[in-house]
Design an enzyme around this catalytic site. Sequence first.
Site: not given
Ligand code: NAD
Length: 353
Positions: A83, A183, A185, A187
């Site tokens: 990292k 959440g 977003g 994912v």
């Molecule tokens: P993103 O930013 O697209 O979506 C996150 C969503 O969570 C948003 O809609 C946001 O409004 C919502 N949110 C934030 N705080 C919140 C809360 N307190 N309560 C409810 N909703 C809340 O992120 P993502 O890419 O969808 O990733 C989501 C999670 O998965 C993160 O923890 C990320 O580290 C993890 N992750 C993502 C990936 C990937 O491929 N994108 C891979 C591994 C892990």
Amino acid sequence: MPTDLDISKVFAPGHETVLRVAHKPSGLLGFIAVHSTALGPAAGGLRMRPYATEDEAVEDVLRLSRGMTYKNAAAGLPLGGGKAVIIGDPARIKTPELLAAFGRAIDTLDGQYWTAEDMGMTPADMAVLARETRYVAGLADGEFASGDPSPITARGIFRSILTTARHRFGSSDLQGRRVAVQGLGHVGAHLCRMLHEAGAKLILADIDEGRVAEAVATFDAEAADPVGILSVKADILAPCAIGAVLNEASIAALDVAAVCGGANNQLATEADGARLHRRGILYAPDYVANAGGIINVATEILGISDREGFVEEKLAALDDTLDRILTRAAKRDCSPNDVAAEIVDELLAPRAA
Ligand code: NAD
């Protein structure tokens, strides 16, 4: 070594190499941590944050690089853990000159560490780094560019939910099962679609009310508030927003039989794995369930042409890994989180000897 860079080694027991990187002309100060290359080149993203002190940045890079060793190994990838962090507010001090200097520092490791996008970074920033070093993934274009990982992350989580359901309920049939998703977003939205298609009844929450309204209409779901979602009555909770949502207080209030979601670092502390276990809630370790993202990025690092074939093979292997973890945890009556760490340690041990 490039002469305008000031690179020094940091002593960090348990890590193979940790570098402190400074570049006065651009104001760069950062760290690169290689935790392990036992299984392959260390891979993990570059994070830029206004850390209050150097010690705080070092602590973060060491913790995160170790976490990447576990995540990459659990995903069955020929990659180690690393990292990098840069100290500073990306909105204020991130410049092409600063990124280029960091790219040159990464290059001094000759491929021992591969970087990618993390907090405070964009695909455009990766392109700047890539002008200085070839050890960069997460590029928007190029022969092996892997693009948005979230659909594959969601596929991995969905499959993990099926495995978790089989272990917890004796069947992976999700028809009529209540699944709470926190959440919506990148994912969460993909995951909801797959769960809905499999017949699950969804309860959804997000701090973005617009997203909730849209998803409730699309998936004929119920809405909950962002905190209340952690205590709704459901079969499975899928945290897909932020980390540390599973803590002493929230675990006491959970009303589900299993937790399986995509958010990173869902357990606030190691003790919370045991807390879930004591409450009889089956927990699919987050770094196993969400490994689809790193599997996708790995196609770029490893230069895989048959991306879909590789992803399929690794997602299937991930099902087996989670199955082994949950089987062993049930036999030993302990937390799957402890077993996951143990299985990775076994993978690393013969090579470390
Ligand atoms: P993103 O930013 O697209 O979506 C996150 C969503 O969570 C948003 O809609 C946001 O409004 C919502 N949110 C934030 N705080 C919140 C809360 N307190 N309560 C409810 N909703 C809340 O992120 P993502 O890419 O969808 O990733 C989501 C999670 O998965 C993160 O923890 C990320 O580290 C993890 N992750 C993502 C990936 C990937 O491929 N994108 C891979 C591994 C892990």
